[in-house]
Every structure is written in structure tokens, then in C-alpha cells.
Write a protein that holds these residues in place. Structure first.
Motif, PDB file in Angstrom:
ATOM      1  N   ASP A 177     -17.218  -9.122  74.719  1.00 21.00           N
ATOM      2  CA  ASP A 177     -17.616 -10.423  74.177  1.00 21.00           C
ATOM      3  C   ASP A 177     -19.115 -10.343  73.867  1.00 21.00           C
ATOM      4  OD1 ASP A 177     -18.382 -13.016  73.626  1.00 21.00           O
ATOM      5  OD2 ASP A 177     -17.383 -13.905  75.373  1.00 21.00           O
TER       6      ASP A 177
ATOM      7  N   GLY B 259     -21.096 -12.288  72.533  1.00 24.90           N
ATOM      8  CA  GLY B 259     -21.864 -13.513  72.701  1.00 24.90           C
ATOM      9  C   GLY B 259     -22.786 -13.463  73.902  1.00 24.90           C
ATOM     10  N   TYR B 260     -22.427 -12.675  74.905  1.00 26.30           N
ATOM     11  CA  TYR B 260     -23.267 -12.565  76.105  1.00 26.30           C
ATOM     12  C   TYR B 260     -24.605 -11.886  75.807  1.00 26.30           C
ATOM     13  CZ  TYR B 260     -19.973 -14.503  79.451  1.00 26.30           C
ATOM     14  OH  TYR B 260     -19.172 -15.368  80.153  1.00 26.30           O
TER      15      TYR B 260
ATOM     16  N   ASP C 254     -26.435 -12.665  73.397  1.00 27.03           N
ATOM     17  CA  ASP C 254     -27.335 -13.692  72.854  1.00 27.03           C
ATOM     18  C   ASP C 254     -28.282 -14.238  73.917  1.00 27.03           C
ATOM     19  OD1 ASP C 254     -26.056 -13.419  70.428  1.00 27.03           O
ATOM     20  OD2 ASP C 254     -24.736 -15.157  70.709  1.00 27.03           O
TER      21      ASP C 254
END
Length: 234
Positions: A181, A183-184, A186
């Protein structure tokens, strides 16, 4: 020289528990090396290759900057993530589900005593693994790890690396994004490098999921070839 490498797949394991386990194996090898210098008969030192997947965690290397963690303790908790300052080189990175993490704990006296060469060999293991999937992994000058499309506006990192070495014994290693993932990432400035993206194998291959067991097998195959090692799976 003992080029036998014991491979242990730890499955999904807490970062701190795995770090402690690495330290134990590391100290075991260093202690044997010390004993060999004083004993009339030397015993071979062991080599290990740990494979693991961690729950969400951010780790900051000894040369890193805490400012590269962009969220506070409360936000970390809300995301189910932990944070550790650790004793490897490099800056901040993320580990989590869908990542194949490898920790070779080697006595380089059994292979070659050259840390630069060791890092390049680890990168080459990943570059060859990516090639098995039709991707061209590359090195980026001055930036340890493996990248795609280096030197273009689309440069992105697919594998982070950071190691520790003492008395030619290594620990820590690499983290290859497989089904991660992203998004981590970010929440940090990955490896302290601004303005460059991260990617994963499943994203690059436009697949919902890449079989991680097969990725591990390819990594081990290339590691065995490059290091001229004999792998013993436990």
C-alpha cells in the motif's frame, strides 16, 4: 570459508522482535569470530538470510533526519503504524504488508570483505528479480537501492536498502515493494529524497496481486548465484 547460508522465512513478524532476532544472530557470529582468534582450532561462522513481512512500521537509520517523518505519534497510532530509530545506514523508510523484506546476516569473511561490493550485489539480486518480470531495475548514483526509469522525470524507487556491518558481519538489508500500500509512503520523505516517487511490482505489472512466494524464490535463486552460496532452508 563457509558459504552455506541458512534461509529462514519468518512470515509476518513484528519489527522489533525481528530486529532483536537479527541482533542475536549477529552477536553469535561476532562472538565466534572473536573465539576463532584466540582458539587453536577455528570453527566456521554461520550465515543467515531472513525473509519477513512486517506490520506497518517506519524506521529511521542512524544518519537519518526525524523531520522526514511527516506525522506525529497520534497519527501513527491511527494508521496502526509504529516507529523505530535503528542502527542501519540510510534515512527513513516504511515496511508493511505486501513487502518482501530480506535480512542477510552474513560473515563477509566467508564471501568478500567489501561493503560497497556487498551493496551492489544486493542491488543486483533485485535487478535480476525484476528482470524476471520484464522490468528494468536500475541503480541511481549516490542513492542505494533499486529504481525504475532513472534519469527521467518518472524515476521511482521500488526497493529500499540499508545495512549495518561490524567486523565484516552484516545485518538489516532490503525491502522490495511487491503488493505494498504505497499510501503509507506519503507520511515520510522516503530515504530523505524529495521529489521522487515510489512504486511496487503489482503496480508496474498492472496486477491486483503478485505472488509473493514466487518473488521470494526468485530472490533466493539470484542471491545463491551471485554470492556463490549454498542455501539451506529451515
Amino acid at each position: 570459508m563457509n558459504k552455506q547460508v541458512i534461509v529462514r522465512d519468518l512470515g509476518n513478524k513484528d519489527y522489533k522482535e525481528t530486529w532483536d532476532y537479527q541482533e542475536m544472530l549477529f552477536e553469535e557470529i561476532v562472538a565466534q569470530k572473536r573465539a576463532n582468534r584466540t582458539n587453536e582450532v577455528s570453527n566456521p561462522t554461520s550465515n543467515y538470510f531472513l525473509l519477513v513481512e512486517h506490520p506497518h512500521v517506519y524506521t529511521l537509520g542512524k544518519s537519518g533526519h526525524i523531520e522526514n517523518l511527516l506525522i506525529d505519534e497520534a497519527a501513527l497510532k491511527s494508521k496502526g503504524a509504529t516507529f523505530y530509530k535503528i542502527n542501519r545506514g540510510g534515512d527513513i523508510t516504511y515496511h508493511g504488508p505486501g513487502q518482501v523484506v530480506g535480512y542477510p546476516i552474513l560473515d563477509l569473511d566467508n564471501f568478500f570483505t567489501d561493503i560497497h561490493k556487498y551493496l551492489r550485489f544486493l542491488e543486483e539480486v533485485i535487478i535480476r528479480t525484476l528482470a524476471d518480470y520484464g522490468l528494468k531495475g536500475e541503480r541511481s548514483e549516490g542513492e542505494t537501492g533499486v529504481w525504475l526509469e532513472v534519469g527521467t522525470p518518472f524515476a521511482r524507487k521500488i526497493c529500499a536498502m540499508g545495512v549495518r556491518s561490524s567486523r565484516w558481519v552484516t545485518m538489516h538489508g532490503f525491502a522490495l515493494n511487491v503488493n505494498t500500500d504505497l499510501g503509507y509512503f506519503d507520511n515520510i520523505i522516503p530515504c530523505g529524497i524529495r521529489g521522487k516517487a515510489v512504486t511496487s511490482l503489482n503496480l508496474e505489472l498492472a496486477k491486483e496481486k503478485v505472488e509473493e512466494a514466487l518473488v521470494k524464490e526468485r530472490i533466493l535463486k539470484h542471491f545463491e548465484e551471485l554470492f556463490e552460496a549454498t542455501l539451506v532452508r529451515e
